[in-house]
Motif scaffolding. Sequence first.
Motif, PDB file in Angstrom:
ATOM      1  N   GLU A   1      -8.531  -1.076  -1.680  1.00 43.15           N
ATOM      2  CA  GLU A   1      -7.447  -0.243  -1.154  1.00 43.15           C
ATOM      3  C   GLU A   1      -7.356   1.056  -1.947  1.00 43.15           C
ATOM      4  OE1 GLU A   1      -3.692   1.507  -0.071  1.00 43.15           O
ATOM      5  OE2 GLU A   1      -4.337   0.967  -2.092  1.00 43.15           O
TER       6      GLU A   1
ATOM      7  N   TYR B   1      -7.480  -5.239  -4.802  1.00 41.43           N
ATOM      8  CA  TYR B   1      -6.840  -3.949  -4.516  1.00 41.43           C
ATOM      9  C   TYR B   1      -7.720  -2.762  -4.923  1.00 41.43           C
ATOM     10  CZ  TYR B   1      -2.392  -5.620  -2.736  1.00 41.43           C
ATOM     11  OH  TYR B   1      -1.417  -6.171  -1.943  1.00 41.43           O
TER      12      TYR B   1
ATOM     13  N   THR C   1       0.819  -1.204   0.000  1.00 39.47           N
ATOM     14  CA  THR C   1       0.000   0.000   0.000  1.00 39.47           C
ATOM     15  C   THR C   1       0.856   1.259   0.000  1.00 39.47           C
ATOM     16  OG1 THR C   1      -1.548   1.303   1.344  1.00 39.47           O
ATOM     17  CG2 THR C   1      -0.184  -0.279   2.513  1.00 39.47           C
TER      18      THR C   1
END
Length: 253
Positions: A237, A234, A146
């Motif tokens: 995220e 993802y 991240t």
Amino acid sequence: MGLKFSVVTVVYNAEAAISKTMESVLAQTYKPYEYIIIDGKSTDNSLQIISQFKSKFEEKGIELKIISEKDTGIYNAMNKGIKYAAGDFISFLNAGDWYEKDALQNINALYQKESFDLTYGGLHYINPNGTITNKMSKDDSKGIVTSRHWNHPSMFLKTELYKKYGFNEKFRAYADFDLYLKMRKKGVKICVSDNIITNFVADGVSTNTNMKKVLGRAKEKYRAYRGNGYSALYWFESYGWEVFKAIYFSIRS
């Protein structure tokens, strides 16, 4: 044998901020090999201010390279900086940001202990309202990768890798993260510094809280993940982090 650092600053109409950035390079306890200014044909006094520093860099024995020409965006300008760099490692220091005095010394010392291809450290994150948040880097080798744990303003990458891969200029906000993800996938050796390296002023593209801009950045970040082979999960995220940042900057402005 100590490392040769190429520090690159991209400038466009930064007359109020560029001096602080350049002074921090001059003040390093471990001097860089060269300092490269890529100016996008500023229309204010940026170039005049930059030129006033020439003698100071000569006295320190630091080569100052100044290139002033039109560019097509920040990553185009950064790629020009890569082209002109001749040191072992490249670091990008934005106009208005500044190094801690021992920034380069700490990176060199870390390399002498354990050589690496890429490193990044912590930031003093200067919020729009002037408050400071420490954003420390973390090792993502185990767990979720991240941008929360990574800081491009404190990243140093081998020049040969920057020259080989560079920044994908199709990105507007996340070409740096895309390159970082690419380096991880290539298996380059990464070592994370526990030190604060850079003082980063939060402004510009990455802090715009307009929802259209926020969603555009999220989409781009997700494209960087998927383009480098990361899971579709993802998406959460990418979008979650950009929305969180928008709320954060709305509060901190």
